[in-house]
Design an enzyme around this catalytic site. Structure first.
Site, PDB file in Angstrom:
ATOM      1  CE  LYS A   1      28.980  -8.806   1.967  1.00  0.00           C
ATOM      2  NZ  LYS A   1      28.167  -9.974   2.345  1.00  0.00           N
TER       3      LYS A   1
ATOM      4  N   GLY B   1      12.806  -6.607  12.592  1.00  0.00           N
ATOM      5  CA  GLY B   1      13.014  -6.597  11.136  1.00  0.00           C
ATOM      6  C   GLY B   1      11.986  -7.481  10.463  1.00  0.00           C
TER       7      GLY B   1
ATOM      8  N   GLY C   1      11.918  -7.723   6.873  1.00  0.00           N
ATOM      9  CA  GLY C   1      12.315  -7.713   5.467  1.00  0.00           C
ATOM     10  C   GLY C   1      12.431  -9.140   4.976  1.00  0.00           C
ATOM     11  CG  ASN C   2      14.742 -12.015   1.742  1.00  0.00           C
ATOM     12  OD1 ASN C   2      15.340 -12.960   2.254  1.00  0.00           O
ATOM     13  ND2 ASN C   2      14.126 -12.123   0.592  1.00  0.00           N
TER      14      ASN C   2
ATOM     15  N   GLY D   1      13.590 -11.423   8.124  1.00  0.00           N
ATOM     16  CA  GLY D   1      12.652 -11.392   9.249  1.00  0.00           C
ATOM     17  C   GLY D   1      11.281 -11.932   8.870  1.00  0.00           C
TER      18      GLY D   1
HETATM   19  P1  NAD Z   1      15.866  -6.215   4.174  1.00  0.00           P
HETATM   20  O1  NAD Z   1      16.327  -4.879   3.692  1.00  0.00           O
HETATM   21  O2  NAD Z   1      14.989  -7.046   3.301  1.00  0.00           O
HETATM   22  O3  NAD Z   1      15.037  -6.013   5.562  1.00  0.00           O
HETATM   23  C1  NAD Z   1      15.500  -5.249   6.622  1.00  0.00           C
HETATM   24  C2  NAD Z   1      14.319  -5.030   7.577  1.00  0.00           C
HETATM   25  O4  NAD Z   1      14.771  -4.348   8.732  1.00  0.00           O
HETATM   26  C3  NAD Z   1      13.182  -4.171   7.007  1.00  0.00           C
HETATM   27  O5  NAD Z   1      11.947  -4.723   7.399  1.00  0.00           O
HETATM   28  C4  NAD Z   1      13.380  -2.827   7.694  1.00  0.00           C
HETATM   29  O6  NAD Z   1      12.174  -2.076   7.807  1.00  0.00           O
HETATM   30  C5  NAD Z   1      13.861  -3.293   9.044  1.00  0.00           C
HETATM   31  N1  NAD Z   1      14.534  -2.268   9.834  1.00  0.00           N
HETATM   32  C6  NAD Z   1      15.404  -1.317   9.434  1.00  0.00           C
HETATM   33  N2  NAD Z   1      15.761  -0.559  10.494  1.00  0.00           N
HETATM   34  C7  NAD Z   1      15.124  -1.065  11.569  1.00  0.00           C
HETATM   35  C8  NAD Z   1      15.079  -0.717  12.946  1.00  0.00           C
HETATM   36  N3  NAD Z   1      15.771   0.296  13.423  1.00  0.00           N
HETATM   37  N4  NAD Z   1      14.307  -1.468  13.762  1.00  0.00           N
HETATM   38  C9  NAD Z   1      13.578  -2.497  13.299  1.00  0.00           C
HETATM   39  N5  NAD Z   1      13.582  -2.870  12.021  1.00  0.00           N
HETATM   40  C10 NAD Z   1      14.340  -2.150  11.168  1.00  0.00           C
HETATM   41  O7  NAD Z   1      17.172  -6.995   4.610  1.00  0.00           O
HETATM   42  P2  NAD Z   1      17.346  -8.581   4.809  1.00  0.00           P
HETATM   43  O8  NAD Z   1      17.794  -9.182   3.540  1.00  0.00           O
HETATM   44  O9  NAD Z   1      16.143  -9.106   5.499  1.00  0.00           O
HETATM   45  O10 NAD Z   1      18.609  -8.625   5.787  1.00  0.00           O
HETATM   46  C11 NAD Z   1      18.471  -8.365   7.192  1.00  0.00           C
HETATM   47  C12 NAD Z   1      19.792  -8.644   7.883  1.00  0.00           C
HETATM   48  O11 NAD Z   1      20.169 -10.007   7.645  1.00  0.00           O
HETATM   49  C13 NAD Z   1      20.983  -7.804   7.413  1.00  0.00           C
HETATM   50  O12 NAD Z   1      21.851  -7.622   8.510  1.00  0.00           O
HETATM   51  C14 NAD Z   1      21.663  -8.710   6.401  1.00  0.00           C
HETATM   52  O13 NAD Z   1      23.039  -8.390   6.248  1.00  0.00           O
HETATM   53  C15 NAD Z   1      21.488 -10.049   7.092  1.00  0.00           C
HETATM   54  N6  NAD Z   1      21.597 -11.191   6.165  1.00  0.00           N
HETATM   55  C16 NAD Z   1      20.755 -11.325   5.112  1.00  0.00           C
HETATM   56  C17 NAD Z   1      20.872 -12.439   4.282  1.00  0.00           C
HETATM   57  C18 NAD Z   1      19.913 -12.649   3.140  1.00  0.00           C
HETATM   58  O14 NAD Z   1      19.942 -13.745   2.542  1.00  0.00           O
HETATM   59  N7  NAD Z   1      19.034 -11.690   2.812  1.00  0.00           N
HETATM   60  C19 NAD Z   1      21.882 -13.392   4.507  1.00  0.00           C
HETATM   61  C20 NAD Z   1      22.744 -13.227   5.601  1.00  0.00           C
HETATM   62  C21 NAD Z   1      22.577 -12.122   6.428  1.00  0.00           C
END
Ligand code: NAD
Length: 430
Positions: A117, A229, A231-232, A234
Site C-alpha cells: 500500500k 454507501g 459510491g463506486n 455501493g
Molecule cells: P467512494 O468514495 O466512491 O464512495 C463512498 C460512499 O460512501 C459515498 O457514497 C459516500 O457518500 C458514502 N458515505 C460516506 N460517509 C458515509 C456515512 N457516514 N454513511 C453512509 N454513507 C457514507 O468509495 P468506494 O470506492 O465506493 O469505496 C467504499 C469502500 O469500499 C471503502 O472502504 C473502500 O476502501 C472499499 N473498497 C473499495 C474498492 C474499490 O474498488 N473501489 C475495493 C476494495 C475496497
C-alpha cells in the site's frame, strides 16, 4: 490455548506492527486454527517500508515538500500489489495495516501477489490539476527503483483515479526509457486498463453473496437488503443486485438514507442523486438517517462506505442476519464478537471486496501478454475465481467450526506461510 502457545513460542502477535483490528483478529485465529506463533513472526512486520520527502514547485512558484510512503508487506507469493492513496490523514501505521490486508486478500483469491500500500500526505482538494500531475510524477520518481511489473505494482485508492495512474505510468516509463504497462493497474483502457475494472469489486461482492445464499438455500426474492454507501462500490453493487432481481430496500450516502420496505428502484434513485446531489425529496422511499439504515429490519446489511461503521455502540441493534463487508474493516473487533455471539454471519472484507484486486491482476496479465480480453471474458474469469475463493472459505469455516473471517484469515495466512517455508524463511516444525 493462547497462553499456552505464548509460553511455547517467544514471538507474540501482540508485538506485531499490524493494526489493533488485524492483530485482534490474528490473535483469535492463531488460537482457533492452532497456527504456531513462531510461523507467524514473518508476517508481523512489513518486508519493506519506504518513506520519502520530496519537493514540488506549485503554481504560485513556491516549492513545497510532500511526504509519502510505500509499504511492501509481503513478497512471498509474488510481486507486491496495492493502491496509492492521497489523503491529509495518511499515516504509516494505517498504510502498514492496509498493506497487510492486501497480502491476505491476494492470498485468499489465490493470485500470485504479495501485498503493498502507498500513501501521500496531501489534501488533493487544495491543489490544481497541474499541481496534482507534478506531485504524482514526483512521487513516482522517488519510488521508481522499488516498483515494476515483477517487483511492486501500484493502483488507485482513496482520492487517486485512473488519470493519476496514467501520469504515474508515463513518468515510470520515461525514467525507464521503455513501455511497461504492467507496472501500474487501474489505468484508463486506452493505456492498457482492463475492461470491467470499474465495477469489479461490486460484481465480486454480488457473486459472493449469491453463493452464500445458494449454500444456505435462502429464498433470494424474499431477502431484504440495505446498503450503506452509494459510491463506486455501493452504487454498482445495488445496480447489479437489482439486475439480478434482489430487493434493495435501503441505500445511503454521507448525508442520509432512503428506505422503502417494498424495494427501491435503483435506477431512479441514482437519477435522483445525480440530479439533486443526495436522496432528499426522492418520492419512492422515506428519508431516514444513516444510523437508522444500519438498524433496519433487513436480512442482509452491506456496509460499503467507511471503516468502523459497526462498533460496540450499535452492534446490539443490528437486525440483519448477514453482514457482507464491502468496505475495508467496517466492523470493529468488539462488534465482531457481539455479532458472532448473536449468531449474525459476516462475510469478511478480504473475501467480499477482493474482486477489485482480482481484475487488477487480470489487467497485469493482459499487459504482460500484450493480449486483451473483452468484458465478458474478464467477468467470466472473475466469476470463476470468486466462486472458488468463496467455496474455500465457506468449507473451511464449516470444517473448522469457525467464523468465515477466521477461516479466510487462516487460509490466507497458511498460503503465505507455505510460500515462505518453501523459500526457507521459516524454521520447519520438528
Ligand atoms: P467512494 O468514495 O466512491 O464512495 C463512498 C460512499 O460512501 C459515498 O457514497 C459516500 O457518500 C458514502 N458515505 C460516506 N460517509 C458515509 C456515512 N457516514 N454513511 C453512509 N454513507 C457514507 O468509495 P468506494 O470506492 O465506493 O469505496 C467504499 C469502500 O469500499 C471503502 O472502504 C473502500 O476502501 C472499499 N473498497 C473499495 C474498492 C474499490 O474498488 N473501489 C475495493 C476494495 C475496497
Amino acid at each position: 490455548m493462547v497462553k499456552k502457545a505464548h509460553e511455547a513460542h517467544p514471538v507474540e502477535p501482540t508485538n506485531a506492527t499490524v493494526c489493533k483490528t488485524c492483530n485482534t483478529h490474528l490473535l483469535k485465529i492463531v488460537s482457533e486454527l492452532k497456527i504456531p506463533f513462531e510461523e507467524l513472526s514473518i508476517l508481523q512486520q512489513p518486508r519493506r517500508v519506504i518513506n520519502v520527502n520530496f519537493p514540488v514547485r506549485l503554481d504560485s512558484g513556491k516549492v513545497k515538500i510532500f511526504e509519502g510512503y510505500r509499504v511492501q508487506y509481503s513478497h512471498a507469493r509474488g510481486p507486491s500489489k496495492g493502491g496509492i492513496r492521497f489523503h491529509p490523514k495518511v499515516d504509516i501505521e494505517e498504510i502498514k495495516m492496509l498493506a497487510f490486508l492486501m497480502s491476505l486478500k491476494c492470498a485468499i483469491i489465490d493470485i500470485p501477489y504479495g501485498g503493498a500500500k502507498g500513501g501521500l500526505v496531501i489534501d488533493p482538494k487544495l491543489y490544481s490539476k497541474d499541481e496534482l500531475e507534478r506531485i504524482s510524477r514526483a512521487f513516482i520518481q522517488e519510488i521508481s527503483n522499488f516498483i515494476g511489473p515483477d517487483l511492486d505494482i501500484p493502483a488507485p485508492d482513496v482520492n487517486t483515479t485512473s488519470q493519476t495512474m496514467a501520469w504515474m505510468l508515463d513518468e515510470y516509463e520515461a525514467i525507464r526509457g521503455r513501455k511497461s504497462p504492467g507496472t501500474i493497474t487501474g489505468k484508463p483502457t486506452e493505456l492498457g486498463g482492463s475492461q470491467g475494472r470499474l465495477y469489479s469489486t461490486s460484481l465480486g461482492g454480488a457473486i459472493v453473496l449469491r453463493e452464500y445464499i445458494k449454500k444456505k438455500r435462502l429464498n433470494r426474492v424474499r431477502l431484504k437488503i440495505a446498503i450503506q454507501g452509494f459510491g463506486n462500490v455501493g452504487f454498482h453493487l445495488a445496480r447489479i443486485l437489482r439486475e439480478w432481481k434482489y430487493k434493495i430496500v435501503a441505500v445511503s450516502d454521507s448525508k442520509g438514507a432512503i428506505y422503502n420496505p417494498n424495494g427501491l428502484d435503483i435506477q431512479k434513485v441514482n437519477e435522483h442523486k445525480e440530479r439533486r446531489g443526495d436522496f432528499r425529496g426522492f418520492k419512492g422511499g422515506k428519508y431516514i438517517t444513516n444510523e437508522q439504515l444500519l438498524e433496519l429490519p433487513v436480512d442482509v446489511l452491506i456496509p460499503a462506505a467507511l471503516e468502523d461503521t459497526i462498533h460496540k455502540g450499535n452492534a446490539d441493534k443490528i437486525k440483519a442476519k448477514l453482514v457482507l463487508e464491502m468496505a475495508n474493516s467496517p466492523i470493529t473487533p468488539e462488534a465482531d464478537e457481539i455479532l458472532q455471539k448473536r449468531r449474525i454471519s459476516v462475510i469478511p472484507d478480504i473475501l467480499a471486496n477482493s474482486g477489485g484486486v482480482l481484475v487488477s491482476y487480470f489487467e497485469w496479465v493482459q499487459n504482460t501478454q500484450n493480449y486483451y480480453w473483452n468484458e465478458e471474458e474478464v467477468n467470466a474469469r472473475l466469476e470463476k475465481s470468486m466462486v472458488k475463493a468463496f467455496d474455500d472459505v465457506y468449507e473451511a469455516s464449516v470444517k473448522e467450526g469457525v467464523s468465515m473471517r477466521s477461516a479466510a484469515f487462516g487460509i490466507a495466512i497458511k498460503r503465505i506461510i507455505d510460500a515462505e517455508k518453501l523459500r526457507g524463511h521459516i524454521n520447519e516444525r520438528k
